[in-house]
Design an enzyme around this catalytic site. Structure first.
Site, PDB file in Angstrom:
ATOM      1  CG  ASP A   1      -2.005  -1.101   1.017  1.00  0.00           C
ATOM      2  OD1 ASP A   1      -2.373  -1.401  -0.132  1.00  0.00           O
ATOM      3  OD2 ASP A   1      -2.430  -1.640   2.038  1.00  0.00           O
ATOM      4  CB  THR A   2       1.918   2.898  -2.380  1.00  0.00           C
ATOM      5  OG1 THR A   2       2.560   1.648  -2.239  1.00  0.00           O
ATOM      6  CG2 THR A   2       2.865   3.909  -2.959  1.00  0.00           C
ATOM      7  CB  VAL A   3       0.823   8.073  -0.320  1.00  0.00           C
ATOM      8  CG1 VAL A   3      -0.131   7.627   0.772  1.00  0.00           C
ATOM      9  CG2 VAL A   3       2.208   8.357   0.244  1.00  0.00           C
TER      10      VAL A   3
END
Length: 528
Positions: free
Chosen positions: A349-351
């Site tokens: 999961d990442t931004v």
């Protein structure tokens, strides 16, 4: 142009700068920095730090980052801020540990966090601020609190069991044993203190002293291998991007250990077809994109690793011969089954955020702790969620991506940038773990083949082949479901939307910046 009779977002425009992030507060603070004379590098680091507070399940100072920096003259360079396995993770250890894989929630999945060193390096080379100035907004929010936005609340609620299993996670990321509710204000006093140490002492405030010592002690108590020397030796790498031409433009990606190469391979396959003759939402478009990604994915899993460990070069994987050989495996009337068996071996999961300043510098930036809350291991005193990037290693000795001492794992996070006629044309990224190369391919098709604007290019309904099935979002038309199934794809409804994305386009004809922000997240694009 969007249909104003149905829900949607309009493109954001600006002339003096723009920011697009997955959090409204991060976008606003980035613009505030631009308005007060800071540049895109300053704003990107400040926004990334804010996202560690507003989306703590997606990103944090215990993770990694990558960035592409594009200048007014069209030059583009990259920075690889991914951390490494400990020096003690050697073959003897691996044999004695008898691991068949690196489990995502295990202590051995924790690699050295590379983000803070990369933040400092990016500011030193391209910024006008230091970490002390850039971290001020995040420190303020960590102390005063932020309301939990809808998508964040939804994601967080799925992680309660894992968070409850760890002392630090329970303390810092649960409220009376539960996830925060939508709109509930969350404060992070321990993380605020840690950020203040980093602001005062620079990168050594993280990798040495009490913070570094606690990271090592927390992991050691669980059987981890990382040492203070491993942390101290962490250093980001400046890299030359890799690229391919597509639809009259050039797409640039971070080289391995990043997996942007996967997107480039898939685009090279699609160049062998006349994509423009198929409709943007046609069965043929979806089929070809899915098939190209399935084939590119085989090469990703076989070959992408830390560059020095690869046995096949990126240039070979991006060759015309590779593209034509792979394209020949695609049948317009039938899905490829077991693509691994059709490509011979050679002899989530990442931004993501992007910022452009008044001088035309563009920063395409991505920061991540990998799974939601990373490894699920949180340092009790300093409040740092430690990433689990090491889960991307394999344990097969001899494989290019086998875990090893001081080695970087294959990485899913990939910022992107497009160059046209020698100038930066678009800075973009699509977060979402393994989906990211597919997201890049989709945006490139939507923008440069089908002519969608940046917001439409991000909003377009997505499909993704994974583990023998093709998952499709709710926005994919039922006729496409049936058409793909008729071609032999095992079509199922996606349980969650695929990632999110941000993009800023240089509209040089009108002298403006055009920005988009994916509806799948809580953020927005705003211009000055």
């Amino acid at each position: 142009m969007r249909n104003f009779q149905i829900p949607g977002r309009s493109v954001a425009y600006g002339t003096q700068g723009m920011a697009a992030t997955s959090s409204p507060l991060a976008t606003l603070f980035a613009l505030e920095i631009l308005r007060n004379g800071g540049n895109a590098a300053d704003a990107a680091i400040a926004a990334s730090a804010v996202l560690c507070i507003t989306e703590p399940h997606m990103t944090g100072i215990g993770g990694d980052c990558f960035a592409l920096i594009g200048k007014r003259d069209g030059t583009i360079e990259g920075i690889n801020g991914s951390g490494r396995a400990g020096r003690r993770a050697d073959a003897d250890w691996l044999k004695s540990a008898r691991l068949t894989s690196i489990e995502p929630r295990s202590v051995h999945a924790v690699t050295v966090p590379g983000a803070i060193d990369a933040w400092a390096a990016l500011l030193a080379r391209h910024g006008t601020m230091d970490l002390q100035e850039a971290l001020k907004p995040a420190i303020k929010l960590a102390e005063e609190g932020v309301p939990t936005t809808p998508r964040v609340a939804s994601d967080w609620a799925q992680e309660v069991a894992d968070l409850a299993a760890d002392e630090g996670a329970r303390l810092h990321y649960l409220v009376d044993g539960r996830a925060p509710r939508q709109g509930e204000v969350m404060r992070y006093p321990a993380l605020a203190r840690t950020l203040k140490l980093i602001a005062a002492k620079g990168r050594d405030g993280f990798y040495a002293g009490e913070v570094g010592e606690e990271i090592v002690a927390t992991l050691k108590a669980r059987g981890g291998l990382l040492t203070l020397d491993d942390l101290a030796e962490t250093k980001a790498s400046w890299v030359e991007p890799i690229s391919t031409s597509f639809a009259g433009v050039e797409l640039l990606e971070i080289p391995p250990n990043g997996s942007g190469l996967t997107a480039l391979i898939a685009l090279n396959i699609l160049k062998q077809f006349d994509m423009a003759k198929y409709g943007v939402s046609s069965i043929e478009r979806y089929h070809l994109q899915i098939e190209a990604m399935k084939l590119a994915w085989v090469l990703r899993n076989r070959h992408i690793a830390e560059r020095a460990a690869m046995t096949v070069t990126p240039e070979e994987l991006l060759s015309d011969k590779t593209a034509t050989d792979l394209a020949a495996l695609i049948d317009m009337k039938r899905a490829v089954v077991n693509p691994e068996n059709k490509i011979p071996m050679p002899g989530s999961d990442t931004v993501y955020l992007t910022v452009v300043d008044r001088d035309g510098m563009a920063v395409s930036f991505i920061n991540s702790i990998y799974w939601a809350f990373g490894s699920g291991i949180v340092t009790p005193k300093s409040g740092i969620a430690l990433q689990n990037r090491g889960a991307n290693f394999v344990t097969e000795i001899g494989h290019p991506n086998c875990i090893g001492p001081g080695k970087r794992p294959l990485h899913t996070i990939i910022p992107a940038m497009v160059r046209a006629q020698g100038q930066v044309d678009m800075s973009f990224g699509v977060m979402g773990g393994a989906f990211q190369p597919m997201g890049h391919v989709g945006v490139m098709l939507n923008r440069y083949v089908y002519g969608l604007d940046v917001q439409e290019a991000l909003d377009f309904a997505r499909a993704f082949p994974e583990e023998g099935r093709v998952e499709v979002e709710a926005g994919v038309d039922e006729a496409v479901h049936k058409g793909l199934a008729a071609l032999g794809h095992d079509v199922v409804a996606a349980a969650d939307p695929f990632g999110g994305g941000q993009a800023i386009l240089f509209d040089r004809a009108q002298g403006v910046l055009a920005g988009g922000s994916d509806f799948r997240k809580d953020g927005l694009a705003l211009g000055l």
